[in-house]
Design an enzyme around this catalytic site. Structure first.
Site, PDB file in Angstrom:
ATOM      1  N   HIS A 125      60.973  51.830  59.570  1.00 27.68           N
ATOM      2  CA  HIS A 125      59.795  51.381  59.101  1.00 27.68           C
ATOM      3  C   HIS A 125      59.474  50.294  59.731  1.00 27.68           C
ATOM      4  O   HIS A 125      58.113  50.533  60.340  1.00 27.68           O
ATOM      5  CB  HIS A 125      61.062  51.128  57.794  1.00 27.68           C
ATOM      6  CG  HIS A 125      59.639  50.538  56.787  1.00 27.68           C
ATOM      7  ND1 HIS A 125      58.330  50.571  56.366  1.00 27.68           N
ATOM      8  CD2 HIS A 125      60.761  50.090  55.359  1.00 27.68           C
ATOM      9  CE1 HIS A 125      58.221  50.675  54.940  1.00 27.68           C
ATOM     10  NE2 HIS A 125      59.290  49.200  54.730  1.00 27.68           N
TER      11      HIS A 125
ATOM     12  N   HIS B  25      53.008  59.069  59.104  1.00 33.28           N
ATOM     13  CA  HIS B  25      52.824  58.855  58.036  1.00 33.28           C
ATOM     14  C   HIS B  25      53.718  59.597  56.800  1.00 33.28           C
ATOM     15  O   HIS B  25      53.506  60.839  56.342  1.00 33.28           O
ATOM     16  CB  HIS B  25      52.191  58.060  57.737  1.00 33.28           C
ATOM     17  CG  HIS B  25      52.792  56.819  56.582  1.00 33.28           C
ATOM     18  ND1 HIS B  25      52.613  57.091  55.430  1.00 33.28           N
ATOM     19  CD2 HIS B  25      52.620  55.994  56.844  1.00 33.28           C
ATOM     20  CE1 HIS B  25      52.651  55.903  54.646  1.00 33.28           C
ATOM     21  NE2 HIS B  25      53.089  54.573  54.969  1.00 33.28           N
TER      22      HIS B  25
ATOM     23  N   ASP C  75      52.153  50.145  62.408  1.00 36.51           N
ATOM     24  CA  ASP C  75      52.637  49.590  63.094  1.00 36.51           C
ATOM     25  C   ASP C  75      52.317  50.534  65.156  1.00 36.51           C
ATOM     26  O   ASP C  75      52.401  49.391  65.969  1.00 36.51           O
ATOM     27  CB  ASP C  75      54.203  50.383  63.350  1.00 36.51           C
ATOM     28  CG  ASP C  75      54.628  49.372  61.575  1.00 36.51           C
ATOM     29  OD1 ASP C  75      55.011  50.285  61.448  1.00 36.51           O
ATOM     30  OD2 ASP C  75      54.775  48.691  62.123  1.00 36.51           O
TER      31      ASP C  75
HETATM   32  C1  SDX Z   1      55.404  51.994  57.784  1.00 40.43           C
HETATM   33  O1  SDX Z   1      55.446  54.923  53.662  1.00 40.43           O
HETATM   34  C2  SDX Z   1      55.384  54.025  54.021  1.00 40.43           C
HETATM   35  O2  SDX Z   1      54.180  53.031  53.403  1.00 40.43           O
HETATM   36  C3  SDX Z   1      55.558  52.554  55.341  1.00 40.43           C
HETATM   37  C4  SDX Z   1      54.405  51.810  55.683  1.00 40.43           C
HETATM   38  C5  SDX Z   1      54.136  50.616  54.996  1.00 40.43           C
HETATM   39  O3  SDX Z   1      53.339  50.136  54.847  1.00 40.43           O
HETATM   40  O4  SDX Z   1      55.593  50.221  54.249  1.00 40.43           O
HETATM   41  O5  SDX Z   1      53.489  52.487  55.859  1.00 40.43           O
HETATM   42  C6  SDX Z   1      55.013  50.691  57.047  1.00 40.43           C
HETATM   43  O6  SDX Z   1      57.075  52.470  57.632  1.00 40.43           O
HETATM   44  C7  SDX Z   1      55.150  53.189  58.623  1.00 40.43           C
HETATM   45  C8  SDX Z   1      55.667  54.040  60.003  1.00 40.43           C
HETATM   46  C9  SDX Z   1      56.237  53.489  60.789  1.00 40.43           C
HETATM   47  N1  SDX Z   1      57.328  54.051  61.942  1.00 40.43           N
HETATM   48  C10 SDX Z   1      56.793  54.752  62.816  1.00 40.43           C
HETATM   49  O7  SDX Z   1      56.033  54.537  63.294  1.00 40.43           O
HETATM   50  C11 SDX Z   1      58.138  55.535  63.179  1.00 40.43           C
HETATM   51  C12 SDX Z   1      56.963  56.860  63.698  1.00 40.43           C
HETATM   52  N2  SDX Z   1      57.496  58.234  62.374  1.00 40.43           N
HETATM   53  C13 SDX Z   1      58.185  58.659  62.381  1.00 40.43           C
HETATM   54  O8  SDX Z   1      59.290  58.619  61.732  1.00 40.43           O
HETATM   55  C14 SDX Z   1      57.943  59.515  60.678  1.00 40.43           C
HETATM   56  O9  SDX Z   1      56.868  60.332  60.742  1.00 40.43           O
HETATM   57  C15 SDX Z   1      57.752  58.568  59.191  1.00 40.43           C
HETATM   58  C16 SDX Z   1      59.101  58.235  59.269  1.00 40.43           C
HETATM   59  C17 SDX Z   1      56.521  57.637  59.819  1.00 40.43           C
HETATM   60  C18 SDX Z   1      57.622  59.861  58.773  1.00 40.43           C
HETATM   61  O10 SDX Z   1      58.508  60.865  58.925  1.00 40.43           O
HETATM   62  P1  SDX Z   1      58.393  61.419  57.372  1.00 40.43           P
HETATM   63  O11 SDX Z   1      57.343  61.984  56.739  1.00 40.43           O
HETATM   64  O12 SDX Z   1      59.552  61.523  56.855  1.00 40.43           O
HETATM   65  O13 SDX Z   1      58.467  63.081  58.416  1.00 40.43           O
HETATM   66  P2  SDX Z   1      59.343  64.239  59.295  1.00 40.43           P
HETATM   67  O14 SDX Z   1      60.167  63.091  59.955  1.00 40.43           O
HETATM   68  O15 SDX Z   1      59.622  64.589  57.732  1.00 40.43           O
HETATM   69  O16 SDX Z   1      58.411  64.576  60.172  1.00 40.43           O
HETATM   70  C19 SDX Z   1      58.227  66.072  59.855  1.00 40.43           C
HETATM   71  C20 SDX Z   1      57.911  66.713  60.900  1.00 40.43           C
HETATM   72  C21 SDX Z   1      59.345  67.122  61.958  1.00 40.43           C
HETATM   73  O17 SDX Z   1      59.085  67.418  62.586  1.00 40.43           O
HETATM   74  P3  SDX Z   1      59.603  68.854  62.230  1.00 40.43           P
HETATM   75  O18 SDX Z   1      60.795  68.964  61.427  1.00 40.43           O
HETATM   76  O19 SDX Z   1      58.776  70.183  61.034  1.00 40.43           O
HETATM   77  O20 SDX Z   1      59.054  70.111  63.175  1.00 40.43           O
HETATM   78  O21 SDX Z   1      56.588  65.739  61.890  1.00 40.43           O
HETATM   79  C22 SDX Z   1      57.610  65.729  62.704  1.00 40.43           C
HETATM   80  C23 SDX Z   1      59.312  65.576  62.488  1.00 40.43           C
HETATM   81  O22 SDX Z   1      60.003  66.125  63.840  1.00 40.43           O
HETATM   82  N3  SDX Z   1      57.494  64.341  63.181  1.00 40.43           N
HETATM   83  C24 SDX Z   1      57.346  63.543  64.051  1.00 40.43           C
HETATM   84  C25 SDX Z   1      56.995  61.764  64.391  1.00 40.43           C
HETATM   85  N4  SDX Z   1      56.363  61.993  62.537  1.00 40.43           N
HETATM   86  C26 SDX Z   1      57.076  62.919  62.062  1.00 40.43           C
HETATM   87  N5  SDX Z   1      57.404  64.003  65.566  1.00 40.43           N
HETATM   88  C27 SDX Z   1      57.027  63.238  66.356  1.00 40.43           C
HETATM   89  N6  SDX Z   1      56.699  61.594  66.777  1.00 40.43           N
HETATM   90  C28 SDX Z   1      56.920  60.859  64.786  1.00 40.43           C
HETATM   91  N7  SDX Z   1      56.794  60.184  64.820  1.00 40.43           N
END
Ligand code: SDX
Length: 442
Positions: free
Chosen positions: A268, A307, A363
């Site tokens: 997050h 996201h 971010d």
């Molecule tokens: C913020 O919710 C909000 O509004 C948050 C926010 C706000 O303003 O409050 O926007 C702020 O928190 C932004 C997010 C910051 N976090 C990151 O940048 C961390 C990296 N991102 C991820 O961990 C992820 O993308 C999330 C947590 C942001 C979202 O996760 P989801 O929606 O639960 O997605 P998921 O984990 O189910 O992933 C779906 C697929 C998976 O692959 P498969 O299992 O289908 O093979 O996408 C892949 C994941 O492995 N994936 C990624 C990835 N994010 C998702 N693979 C590599 N790198 C990534 N960053």
């Protein structure tokens, strides 16, 4: 004319049920009617991480993830970032409308007069270890504020809610700056209420021996725009944490402390810190392909990408990327920006990320600006928390006023052991270690 309803047949009994559709949703509690026998519990909806569950009706933030749209109270984020200030945007988020000059002057006065904190907070802050993470300090000090303002427990009283909102928006920059100064072994700088909200924050961070700190106007505007872009984002993890704690009618300081704790997480608000660590680990442009390979095997995440809602470019990331170049004109270019740009280019050209609709989120570029301003990585999520306080306070008030809301208490699907009889320890078999195994029942 088509009816706003869902008709379902329970194949177990052949019974048909009509579920009303309201604003694109069915009421989960309507599922309780679906049961083969009257003495059985009705159906639950199962939604781990609440990925497809609306937990409230809200009028504050609006996100259209497919189109990359974000609005605060109906105003597009792009317009607010260009034309508004954080304090004016905070008024909009909290009160629901843009202020006229008279109300904005009152709002600015009311926030400014609450920028001081009780002197005991300094003693409290001094108690942390020398290398304490400022987010940990913020969780502790904001939670502690509930002990300085026992009147905050009157959550049903509008005037008390207004006062706590002014106090928290006014004090967050001071607590954040105190945490930074503590971590650097520097004396605390008191608020300078003749400066703007953001100018005062920069003064409390960076004032050294000068009688009066003069913020660089470009940097002051940059941080103010970053605060606008981080101010609200509907039901994100930290806002949901605030709402959950507040639903027990806990005071807002304790509820916001819970929000800060959630924001601290690397998935997050802590992601902006992790992005810089990632770019530093990559080190040079030619190591990007190798790094991306690790992201695609799942051994690491591409921090700052992806996201839950945005299946398109996060509109905030686009604005922050543009802002970065304006800052670098003043601070000098952050060399990591070249790696970030090339990493984005390669990721957006790679089927793994494209197929999963993984784009830069807010971010991804923000840390490059904070670092160029001279802030340590550990302070990046702290600036996020300052800005998001406006959103958290608006959601807190909206929850308290919502007649449909009550204490949040979700259900579960029990997958554990059936009833078992206690046995004496003598002769008991070696216990199965369950605490870190994925449950064998799921
Ligand atoms: C913020 O919710 C909000 O509004 C948050 C926010 C706000 O303003 O409050 O926007 C702020 O928190 C932004 C997010 C910051 N976090 C990151 O940048 C961390 C990296 N991102 C991820 O961990 C992820 O993308 C999330 C947590 C942001 C979202 O996760 P989801 O929606 O639960 O997605 P998921 O984990 O189910 O992933 C779906 C697929 C998976 O692959 P498969 O299992 O289908 O093979 O996408 C892949 C994941 O492995 N994936 C990624 C990835 N994010 C998702 N693979 C590599 N790198 C990534 N960053």
């Amino acid at each position: 004319m088509a009816k706003d309803a869902l008709t379902v047949t329970d194949e177990r009994s052949g019974a048909r049920y009509e579920l009303a559709i309201e604003r694109g949703a069915i009421r989960a509690t309507d599922l309780k009617r679906i049961k083969p026998r009257d003495d059985e519990d009705g159906l639950l909806s199962y939604d781990p991480a609440l990925a497809n569950t609306a937990i409230c009706k809200s009028a504050i933030g609006f996100v259209d993830g497919d189109r990359g749209i974000l609005r605060y109270r109906g105003y597009p984020i792009e317009e607010l970032a260009e034309k508004s200030s954080y304090l004016e945007t905070a008024y909009l988020i909290v009160k629901g409308e843009l202020p006229d000059e008279h109300h904005f002057a009152m709002w600015r006065h009311n926030i400014t007069t609450h920028s001081m904190v009780h002197e005991n907070i300094k003693k409290f802050m001094d108690g942390f270890r020398y290398d304490a993470h400022p987010m940990g300090m913020l969780v502790g000090t904001v939670g502690a504020l509930s002990t300085f303002y026992p009147d905050a427990k009157h959550v049903l009283d509008l005037e008390s809610r207004r006062l706590q909102t002014r106090r928290l928006i006014g004090k967050m920059p001071t607590l954040a700056a105190f945490a930074y100064r503590r971590s650097r072994g520097l004396p605390y700088v008191y608020p300078d209420n003749d400066l703007s909200y953001t100018g005062n924050f920069l003064s409390m961070l960076f004032n050294m021996t000068e009688l009066r700190y003069k913020p660089d106007p470009v940097l002051e505007r940059t941080v103010d725009v970053l605060f606008i872009l981080h101010a609200e984002h509907e039901q994100n993890c930290s806002t949901n944490a605030v709402r959950c704690v507040a639903s027990a009618r806990t005071d807002p300081y304790s509820a916001v402390a819970a929000g800060i704790a959630a924001l601290y997480g690397p998935l997050h608000g802590g992601a902006n810190e992790e992005v810089i660590r990632m770019l530093e680990e990559i080190g040079t442009v030619d190591r990007i392909p190798e790094y991306l390979k690790g992201c695609k095997t799942g051994e690491r995440r591409l921090m700052g990408f992806g996201h839950r809602l945005y299946r398109n470019y996060d509109p905030r990331a686009r604005l922050i990327k543009k802002l970065a170049y304006e800052v670098f004109e003043v601070t000098g270019k952050n060399p990591l920006i070249d790696i970030a740009i090339e990493l984005e280019r390669q990721a957006l050209d790679d089927e793994y990320f494209v197929a999963r609709k993984l784009f830069p989120n807010l971010d991804y570029y923000s840390g490059l600006i904070y670092q160029a301003l001279g802030l340590p990585m550990t302070m990046f999520p702290v600036l996020f928390a300052i800005a998001r306080t406006a959103g958290w306070m608006a959601h807190w008030a909206e929850l308290i006023r919502d007649p449909e809301q009550k204490i949040i208490r979700p259900r579960q699907i029990y997958v554990g052991e059936g009833p078992r009889a206690y046995t004496p320890i003598e002769g008991r078999p070696e216990p199965i270690m369950r605490e870190d195994a994925v449950s064998r029942f799921i």
